[in-house]
Scaffold this motif. Structure first.
Motif, mmCIF file in Angstrom:
data_model
loop_
_atom_site.group_PDB
_atom_site.id
_atom_site.type_symbol
_atom_site.label_atom_id
_atom_site.label_comp_id
_atom_site.label_asym_id
_atom_site.label_seq_id
_atom_site.Cartn_x
_atom_site.Cartn_y
_atom_site.Cartn_z
ATOM 1 N N GLU A 40 40.120 95.003 23.665
ATOM 2 C CA GLU A 40 40.688 94.232 22.558
ATOM 3 C C GLU A 40 40.768 92.757 22.931
ATOM 4 O O GLU A 40 40.391 91.881 22.168
ATOM 5 N N SER A 41 41.269 92.503 24.129
ATOM 6 C CA SER A 41 41.416 91.108 24.546
ATOM 7 C C SER A 41 40.175 90.689 25.326
ATOM 8 O O SER A 41 40.166 90.716 26.538
ATOM 9 N N TYR A 42 39.124 90.381 24.588
ATOM 10 C CA TYR A 42 37.889 89.941 25.226
ATOM 11 C C TYR A 42 38.128 88.559 25.776
ATOM 12 O O TYR A 42 38.676 87.704 25.108
ATOM 13 N N ALA A 43 37.729 88.322 27.018
ATOM 14 C CA ALA A 43 37.881 86.992 27.575
ATOM 15 C C ALA A 43 36.494 86.395 27.741
ATOM 16 O O ALA A 43 35.722 86.822 28.588
ATOM 17 N N LEU A 44 36.190 85.409 26.891
ATOM 18 C CA LEU A 44 34.930 84.693 27.072
ATOM 19 C C LEU A 44 35.201 83.509 27.991
ATOM 20 O O LEU A 44 36.317 83.003 28.040
ATOM 21 N N TYR A 45 34.186 83.080 28.727
ATOM 22 C CA TYR A 45 34.374 81.894 29.571
ATOM 23 C C TYR A 45 34.339 80.675 28.670
ATOM 24 O O TYR A 45 33.314 80.394 28.034
ATOM 25 N N PRO A 46 35.448 79.931 28.588
ATOM 26 C CA PRO A 46 35.526 78.835 27.609
ATOM 27 C C PRO A 46 34.565 77.687 27.908
ATOM 28 O O PRO A 46 34.104 77.012 26.994
ATOM 29 N N HIS A 47 34.259 77.495 29.194
ATOM 30 C CA HIS A 47 33.419 76.353 29.559
ATOM 31 C C HIS A 47 31.928 76.715 29.575
ATOM 32 O O HIS A 47 31.092 75.915 29.950
#
Ligand SMILES: Nc1ncnc2c1ncn2[C@@H]1O[C@H](COP(=O)(O)OP(=O)(O)O)[C@@H](O)[C@H]1O
Ligand SMILES: [Mg+2]
Length: 371
Positions: A82-89
């Motif tokens: 559910e809490s997908y963490a994409l790399y923001p940079h």
């Protein structure tokens, strides 16, 4: 082959028994849903399949291999939370390429490019590949997270409530997308959700759990039309099934369900079904629970046949074509679903009749279904 088999699997966290003696098989290329209320052991089950959680007892097989001792990275699975963490940079492209760059198998740059573009095309995010996550909507970001899972083309996808946090409209859209995607990729999918509508609309088969225990495993049709117990019957369907305490009594061949509001005679087919499940009235009347779905009442302004019974409209909720109507009868409030064209309002007296070929009957003590 990428079927997933669970044999007598348990998960214990100290004294907590989160998963209890779970045996089930997800077939190769199946869309398999684990459905149940919060805390019923869905995520624990999925995490054991992924290898993120140790199996307390029992065994799990992917294909024909027991994976209890196999490292997560060697299981050929991909998981979306559910809490997908994409790399923001990183750009969308770099986010999706990442699993291919760090995985065990090495890919050439052109292979990576092919795979990312193929996944992006399937997910319709090709035009976003140069963007950064913060430049995307929630739904687009979720598609990138799914893209990151599918680039490796694993044997099995594991998804844990991947769309639960999206707003209602986007969730409906993503349901269709995910179902389509699974058929296009044609890979095995084990999908966890607490949302019965998600499971009913997407799954080939559903395993419905409560308190760590598998309740029923079947197609959406079987789960909906032949629930094995009151829990399953009440969990699936919206608004949920009405449960009405009744007494089942027989005088000769004349069997009746009675309570303060009505008498319903049981047809020979229903009596046969009851007996087929070891139902027995030889030692006198029995306390049972009648189950009727909201859409399985006939509601009229005037008395219909001799089995129809009166109630009073408590409230009506028009929903475009359908209307949800709450009706009070002695000791109960029922939820009915009918056409919005029916001319009734709050306070009206109405007559109800349960569609006999659609009713369910449960043992009041064990909550198991007779039919
Ligand atoms: N790491 C943990 N330590 C202790 N208890 C846990 C842990 N993870 C889950 N549980 C408990 O196990 C039960 C099942 O949890 P979970 O598998 O997350 O259920 P679900 O995903 O269906 O909501 C719950 O009672 C939960 O509190
Ligand atoms: Mg969970």
């Amino acid at each position: 082959m990428a079927k997933v088999t669970l044999n007598h699997v348990w998960k214990r966290y100290g004294k907590i028994e989160a998963v209890i003696d779970l045996s089930a098989e997800c077939k190769d290329r199946e869309f398999f849903c684990l459905l149940g209320p919060s805390g019923c052991g869905k995520s624990s089950t999925l995490r054991m399949i992924a290898g993120l959680e140790e199996i307390s007892e029992g065994e799990i097989l992917i294909g024909d291999t027991v994976v209890n001792k196999v490292e997560p990275k060697d299981r050929d699975i991909a998981m979306v939370f559910e809490s997908y963490a994409l790399y923001p940079h990183k750009t969308v492209y770099a986010n999706m390429a990442f699993p291919l760059r760090v995985g065990k198998r090495s890919y050439t740059n052109s292979e990576i490019k092919d795979r990312v573009h193929k996944a992006a095309k399937i997910l319709e995010i090709s035009e976003f590949l140069d963007r950064y996550p913060k430049q995307l909507s929630g739904g687009q970001r979720q598609r990138v997270a799914i893209g990151r899972a599918i680039v490796r083309e694993p044997l099995v996808f594991l998804m844990d409530e991947p769309i639960s946090h999206l707003d209602a409209k986007l969730r409906t859209h993503m349901r269709g997308e995910l179902k389509h995607l699974q058929k296009v990729l044609n890979h095995t999918m084990i999908y966890v959700t607490h949302d019965q509508l998600e499971a009913m609309s997407m799954a080939d088969r559903i395993a419905i759990m409560n308190l760590g225990i598998l309740q029923q495993l079947g197609t959406p049709d079987e789960i909906f039309n032949q629930p094995v117990n009151q829990f399953v019957a009440g969990f699936v369907g919206d608004p949920p099934m009405n449960f009405i305490d009744c007494t089942l009594e027989a005088s000769g061949d004349n069997w009746q369900l009675t309570n303060d509001s009505f008498k319903i005679s049981m047809s020979p087919e229903l009596i046969a079904k009851f007996k087929g499940k070891n139902g027995d009235l030889s030692s006198g009347p029995m306390e049972v629970v009648l189950g009727v779905r909201p859409e399985n009442f006939i509601i009229t302004n005037e008395k219909g046949n001799e089995e129809s019974f009166p109630g009073e409209v408590y409230v009506t909720e028009p929903l475009g074509e359908d209307m949800i109507v709450d009706v009070t009868i002695p000791k109960n409030k029922l939820k009915l679903k009918t056409s919005v064209d029916l001319d009734i309002r709050m306070g009206d007296k109405v007559w109800l009749e349960a569609m006999k070929n659609k009713i369910h009957l449960f043992n009041r003590k064990t909550q198991q279904a007779y039919f």
